[in-house]
Design a protein around this motif. Structure first.
Motif, PDB file in Angstrom:
ATOM      1  N   GLU A  52       0.841  -1.211   0.000  1.00 18.32           N
ATOM      2  CA  GLU A  52       0.000   0.000   0.000  1.00 18.32           C
ATOM      3  C   GLU A  52       0.869   1.251   0.000  1.00 18.32           C
ATOM      4  O   GLU A  52       0.509   2.269  -0.587  1.00 18.32           O
ATOM      5  N   TRP A  53       2.042   1.167   0.655  1.00 20.57           N
ATOM      6  CA  TRP A  53       2.947   2.322   0.592  1.00 20.57           C
ATOM      7  C   TRP A  53       3.385   2.567  -0.857  1.00 20.57           C
ATOM      8  O   TRP A  53       3.408   3.724  -1.313  1.00 20.57           O
ATOM      9  N   PHE A  54       3.735   1.506  -1.585  1.00 22.09           N
ATOM     10  CA  PHE A  54       4.140   1.668  -2.989  1.00 22.09           C
ATOM     11  C   PHE A  54       3.011   2.303  -3.796  1.00 22.09           C
ATOM     12  O   PHE A  54       3.241   3.200  -4.608  1.00 22.09           O
ATOM     13  N   LYS A  55       1.782   1.843  -3.570  1.00 21.32           N
ATOM     14  CA  LYS A  55       0.638   2.390  -4.313  1.00 21.32           C
ATOM     15  C   LYS A  55       0.501   3.894  -4.079  1.00 21.32           C
ATOM     16  O   LYS A  55       0.340   4.669  -5.017  1.00 21.32           O
ATOM     17  N   LYS A  56       0.600   4.295  -2.822  1.00 16.27           N
ATOM     18  CA  LYS A  56       0.416   5.708  -2.490  1.00 16.27           C
ATOM     19  C   LYS A  56       1.584   6.559  -2.978  1.00 16.27           C
ATOM     20  O   LYS A  56       1.398   7.639  -3.554  1.00 16.27           O
ATOM     21  N   ALA A  57       2.820   6.057  -2.755  1.00 14.94           N
ATOM     22  CA  ALA A  57       4.002   6.841  -3.146  1.00 14.94           C
ATOM     23  C   ALA A  57       4.068   7.035  -4.655  1.00 14.94           C
ATOM     24  O   ALA A  57       4.633   8.030  -5.150  1.00 14.94           O
ATOM     25  N   ALA A  58       3.474   6.103  -5.406  1.00 16.46           N
ATOM     26  CA  ALA A  58       3.571   6.153  -6.872  1.00 16.46           C
ATOM     27  C   ALA A  58       2.480   7.004  -7.513  1.00 16.46           C
ATOM     28  O   ALA A  58       2.519   7.218  -8.732  1.00 16.46           O
ATOM     29  N   GLU A  59       1.532   7.473  -6.747  1.00 18.76           N
ATOM     30  CA  GLU A  59       0.398   8.196  -7.349  1.00 18.76           C
ATOM     31  C   GLU A  59       0.816   9.348  -8.262  1.00 18.76           C
ATOM     32  O   GLU A  59       0.254   9.514  -9.352  1.00 18.76           O
ATOM     33  N   GLU A  88       3.059  -2.670 -12.117  1.00 17.65           N
ATOM     34  CA  GLU A  88       2.143  -1.836 -12.909  1.00 17.65           C
ATOM     35  C   GLU A  88       0.722  -1.885 -12.341  1.00 17.65           C
ATOM     36  O   GLU A  88       0.043  -0.855 -12.247  1.00 17.65           O
ATOM     37  N   GLU A  89       0.264  -3.063 -11.954  1.00 16.41           N
ATOM     38  CA  GLU A  89      -1.106  -3.179 -11.445  1.00 16.41           C
ATOM     39  C   GLU A  89      -1.271  -2.452 -10.111  1.00 16.41           C
ATOM     40  O   GLU A  89      -2.336  -1.912  -9.812  1.00 16.41           O
ATOM     41  N   ILE A  90      -0.205  -2.435  -9.303  1.00 15.90           N
ATOM     42  CA  ILE A  90      -0.304  -1.792  -7.988  1.00 15.90           C
ATOM     43  C   ILE A  90      -0.047  -0.291  -8.066  1.00 15.90           C
ATOM     44  O   ILE A  90      -0.722   0.497  -7.406  1.00 15.90           O
ATOM     45  N   THR A  91       0.920   0.114  -8.902  1.00 16.44           N
ATOM     46  CA  THR A  91       1.324   1.526  -8.908  1.00 16.44           C
ATOM     47  C   THR A  91       0.850   2.316 -10.119  1.00 16.44           C
ATOM     48  O   THR A  91       0.850   3.548 -10.084  1.00 16.44           O
TER      49      THR A  91
END
Length: 565
Positions: A52-59, A88-91
């Motif tokens: 979830e950190w990767f998802k948010k940091a990559a926004e 790719e799917e997460i970020t």
């Protein structure tokens, strides 16, 4: 009515999901990939927090595309096939992770450094190039980046202390220029079932006067090679040694990956010998001073000539006849054919190949358990306590600072951290056998299966693991200097020149190149020439001629007990 209401509610939910692009679907993706990234050294809840950190940091970078590149081993193929899709799917960041030959990776990173034109946003470049990067000031200083510009895209879960051998990617001042992505050691490989066979043990003891076991030195390795060569075992003729000798860049790696070091060419000191390292380069106060004996180096010393002579002699006498025409990648899986007793210098990355692990393999038992084991590399007669014992590669994420900047730099750094995250590392080890984290090798999952890996996990948990090192910071220009090794060694393999002539030519060429280099930091400055006698009479390396050594072996099972204490 009820059907109409259900349809209306469903439509509303879909509309809500579409109104928050990425949110619901990224959550679904995290659930999906947590299931894929099993086994893991951390809990599923910890994996969720990290992903979830990767998802948010990559926004801020969603929709971007970046390119990375790595050499063609199983670990990187899995990154390209699986991790790039997960990332790719997460970020929302698309990665093209090219897989090419190691020589091509070195060529392209060199071109990008020279031209400052971005061929790739990030490389998996061996830490063997750390000496080049620190002297050319070419790699992004990750230590500074994480504290400054890259603070917002640096994972709070990165945990550098958990990495095995992060120092391989550091400059002389301890700054992290490269982050380990995969690493594999060169270890001695042998047929445990043959070495513990009572008939072979008795026959060996009668012929050589000592116990058949793991060879501690090259004298014992040579006896064991002779003992097994020509025997018929399981219906086939077997060989006591395996190597490769085709005239190709990979022949140079055989030597620069510590062949001279395990012969004992250099000086004591970790990671690479001081003042003379395993390439035979004398380095004083971080300045390379020469490779020839006449300038205080050891690349053409008696120890280096001894190393080259044994390499050629063993391949001709004890290796299968096809070995001399093989490359690194062709020879890697060859011992799994079941006709080789031992290999002095086996890259453990090849031990992930199904040829070594499949229940149908001639080197596994009926349950797929290995009949082989790995152990410390035996050393030559010039080796002394306090020297490195063998080679360990660390393919490492590297961002070239002059050609990759801004958002591209940030997205590339996120990708590197994703591939080395605790969420994926244990699964990556199960695929490619290239551990980079202590939490992987000390995980409960591997503790229950330690015997399934022929000693690899035991080695990485042992107190001696740090004595296997990469080429280190002393090599001032890896691409230019590494290119000289295979050409000169090959001329000795084919008999065009003697081993002494080959190493003389190599050492003089290295001095010639280093004498012309003008680098940003710690640029080479050659020592004035003095007589060979002067340097050979000084303490340490270069070392004068030594006589034969007494062969020595040790019981494998006793060694394993010592590692576990």
């Amino acid at each position: 009515m009820r059907g109409t209401l259900r349809l209306a509610l469903l439509t509303a939910l879909v509309a809500a999901a579409l109104a928050l692009p990425g949110t619901v679907f990224a959550e679904d993706a995290i659930d999906k990939w947590i299931d894929e990234f099993q086994p893991s050294a951390i809990s599923k809840e910890e994996q969720r927090k990290e992903l979830e950190w990767f998802k948010k940091a990559a926004e801020p970078y969603k929709g971007m595309e970046i390119k990375s590149v790595a050499e063609g081993i199983t670990t990187h193929k899995w990154e390209a096939d699986v991790l790039a899709k997960a990332f790719e799917e997460i970020t929302g960041i698309k990665v093209t992770h090219d897989i090419i030959g190691e020589g091509a990776v070195v060529d392209r990173i060199q071109r990008q450094i020279q031209t400052r034109r971005p061929l790739y946003d990030i490389y998996v470049n061996d830490a063997d190039m750390i000496g080049t990067h620190l002297r050319m000031d070419s790699a992004l200083n990750l230590t500074e980046y994480m504290k400054g510009e890259g603070k917002g895209v640096t994972s709070p879960y990165l945990d550098l202390e958990d990495f095995l051998n992060p120092e391989f990617g550091q400059d002389y001042d301890g700054n992290q220029l490269q982050l380990p992505d995969q690493q594999f050691a060169n270890l001695y490989w042998f047929r445990y079932d043959w070495f513990t066979d009572p008939e072979f043990k008795a026959e060996f003891k009668e012929k050589y006067g000592y116990e058949l076991g793991v060879p501690v030195n090259w004298a014992a390795y040579e006896d064991i090679a002779e003992f097994f060569t020509g025997k018929t075992i399981d219906g086939q003729t077997v060989y006591g040694h395996m190597d490769y000798g085709k005239k190709s860049p990979s022949l140079g790696w055989r030597f620069t990956d510590a062949w001279l070091s395990i012969a004992g060419v250099g000086d004591k000191g970790l990671p690479n010998g001081l003042p003379v390292d395993e390439w035979g380069i004398r380095v004083e106060n971080k300045i390379p001073r020469g490779a020839t004996v006449e300038r205080g180096g050891a690349a053409n010393s008696p120890a280096a000539v001894y190393a080259t002579t044994k390499y050629i002699e063993w391949m001709k006498k004890y290796a299968p006849p096809y070995a001399a025409s093989m490359t690194w990648s062709e020879a890697g899986p060859t011992p799994a054919r079941g006709n080789v007793a031992q290999r002095v210098f086996q890259y453990i990355t090849w031990l992930s190949d199904p040829a070594f692990t499949d229940p149908e393999s001639p080197v596994t038992d009926e349950n797929g358990k290995p009949l082989w084991r790995v152990a410390p590399t035996p050393h030559g007669r010039y080796w002394e306590e306090g020297m490195k014992v063998g080679y360990q590669d660390a393919g490492s994420w590297t961002i070239l600072k002059d050609s990759v900047t801004g958002d591209k730099r940030a997205a590339a750094w996120l990708w590197a951290q994703f591939c080395t995250s605790k969420s994926v590392c244990l699964k990556k080890f199960m695929v490619g056998r290239t551990p980079i984290r202590k939490s992987t090798v000390h995980s409960d999952y591997l503790a229950e299966r330690e015997g399934d890996f022929g000693g690899i996990i035991t080695f990485y948990k042992s107190p001696v693991e740090h004595m296997w090192t990469d080429s280190g910071p002393n090599v001032p220009h890896y691409p230019l200097l590494a290119e000289q090794w295979w050409k000169n060694v090959a001329s000795a393999v084919t008999g065009e020149v003697t081993p002494q002539q080959a190493m003389d030519n190599l050492a003089e060429t290295m001095d010639d190149i280093m004498g012309k280099l003008r680098m940003a930091k710690y640029s080479p400055e050659l020592n004035p020439k003095k007589s060979r006698e002067y340097w050979l009479n000084q303490p340490g390396s270069p070392k004068p001629e030594r006589g034969p050594e007494e062969p020595k072996t040790m019981p494998y099972d006793e060694m394993i007990k010592a590692w576990k204490q």
